[in-house]
Design an enzyme around this catalytic site. Structure first.
Site, PDB file in Angstrom:
ATOM      1  N   GLU A 105      -5.220  -7.901  -1.036  1.00 50.83           N
ATOM      2  CA  GLU A 105      -6.112  -7.614   0.103  1.00 50.83           C
ATOM      3  C   GLU A 105      -7.368  -6.981  -0.457  1.00 50.83           C
ATOM      4  OE1 GLU A 105      -4.940  -5.158   3.493  1.00 50.83           O
ATOM      5  OE2 GLU A 105      -2.927  -5.970   3.391  1.00 50.83           O
ATOM      6  N   GLU A 126       0.822  -1.230   0.000  1.00 48.56           N
ATOM      7  CA  GLU A 126       0.000   0.000   0.000  1.00 48.56           C
ATOM      8  C   GLU A 126       0.850   1.272   0.000  1.00 48.56           C
ATOM      9  OE1 GLU A 126      -3.020  -0.423   3.051  1.00 48.56           O
ATOM     10  OE2 GLU A 126      -3.483  -2.444   2.370  1.00 48.56           O
TER      11      GLU A 126
END
Ligand code: BMA
Length: 372
Positions: free
Chosen positions: A299, A195
């Site tokens: 995810e 991320e």
């Protein structure tokens, strides 16, 4: 049984090659790109490249270590309680391993994680490992973005490099210690520095330059390999921020260090979520094809799954047109009652999850053996 084991199906389809001339158990093979892998790790990579022709593997973070209303029960899993099988992919987090304690940042004992990685391997499934590593400069956690020079400070020549090198060694020791009783090293997918296209972790976009970020990756992989880690594949997982392939690749450290590419995303507004998933899948699909990488949704999730038809009404239709190896939802936190991403018995989406499980496009533990 609902579905064939993956290896059997691939064999029947003539997709598995003969193994004569393959290295023996325990030997290390050298890939063209220069990374060293054990034979089991090579098998994992080659099966990950093929699995999407059979379906999408379902994954869940911390699946077998705790769930809603329980912790540490032998063999228990919220996913299994709902549909009768374990996820094909289970992920765990190594955050705080670097501090030398006995548990990770979510208070899961590291020896329990190790045990569950062995169990997952013996079921033929994949383990993915993320690393919400502490901030080596401020002493804060992974989300401490108060200092914008942390990455720089841990690269070679930086003031925190020796400290961070020791942290990487603790990860190498852990990965090297993942072995079955007969000494076979267990392959895992390591997914650090995730991320990073957002700016909420100390390695995020506004916290380091693209060059520093790439060096961080190279330092990580080089140092693990130098410590003999030959049982890891590596996943690159930005968020859903990149708008095109150029943006996606801006901080990509290179084909020589990455095996799996994907993205992390969560549903808040459904339309925004679906547009982001669609754009990200198209980007990752074209890069995965051009670079011969495995494509995954590293995810994803909808906290509390308040939509009773989310699995078959939103998630599956969003993914089914792309060759996705796996999709992984985040944890069912036993300590934060509203923080869960997989159903448990009685949860509002549990029935729909069974439908999702029954759909031939989804793969669970009994459907795969990634090491044959
Ligand atoms: C986050 C949350 C946190 C957790 C972290 C690492 O998304 O679930 O509660 O500590 O992941 O697992």
């Amino acid at each position: 049984m609902k579905k064939l084991k993956l290896a059997t199906a691939l064999l029947a389809a003539g997709m598995l090659t003969a193994c004569s001339g393959s290295p023996k158990k325990g030997q290390t093979v050298k890939e063209e790109v220069g990374t060293k892998h054990t034979p089991e790790t090579e098998s994992l990579l080659s099966n990950l490249k093929k699995v999407s022709s059979k379906g999408i593997m379902f994954g869940h973070h911390d699946d077998t270590v705790y769930g809603i209303g329980w912790e540490g029960d032998e063999g228990r899993s919220d996913v299994k309680s709902v549909c009768g099988d374990y996820p094909a992919v289970i992920s765990f987090d190594l955050g705080e391993l670097e501090l030398g304690g006995t548990a990770n940042l979510d208070k899961v004992p590291l020896d329990k994680i190790k045990k569950e990685i062995i169990n997952q391997y013996q079921r033929g499934g994949l383990t993915s490992l993320s690393w919400h590593v502490r901030n080596p400069k401020t002493g804060g956690d992974a989300w401490d973005v108060s200092d914008t020079t942390v990455v720089k400070s841990i690269l070679p020549g930086g003031e925190n490099h020796p400290k961070f090198a020791a942290w990487l060694n603790s990860v190498a020791d852990f990965l090297n210690s993942l072995q079955t009783a007969d000494g076979t090293k267990i392959p895992v997918l390591f997914r650090p520095w995730h991320e990073h296209t957002g700016s909420w972790f100390w390695w995020g976009e506004k916290l380091c330059t693209p060059e520093e970020y790439k060096k961080l990756w190279h330092m990580t992989v080089d140092s693990l390999q130098a410590k003999g880690v030959d049982n890891a594949l590596y996943a690159y997982s930005p968020g859903a921020e990149p708008q095109d392939t150029a943006q996606y690749l801006k901080r990509y450290p290179g084909d020589e260090v990455i095996d799996v590419i994907g993205f992390d995303t969560y549903q808040f507004d459904r339309d925004v979520f679906l547009a982001g998933v669609n754009r990200s899948l198209a980007i990752v699909d074209s890069i995965a094809k051009a670079h011969d990488k495995v494509m995954a949704v590293t995810e994803i999730g909808y906290e509390g799954i308040p939509d009773a038809k989310w699995w078959t009404g939103t998630l599956l239709p969003a993914l089914e047109n792309y060759p996705v190896a796996y999709v992984l939802v985040w944890r069912n936190a036993r300590e934060k009652v509203t923080h869960y991403y997989a159903p448990y018995p009685g949860q509002v989406s549990a029935e729909d999850f069974v439908e999702f499980y029954d759909n031939p496009q989804t793969l669970f533990s009994a459907d795969v053996n990634l090491y044959q």
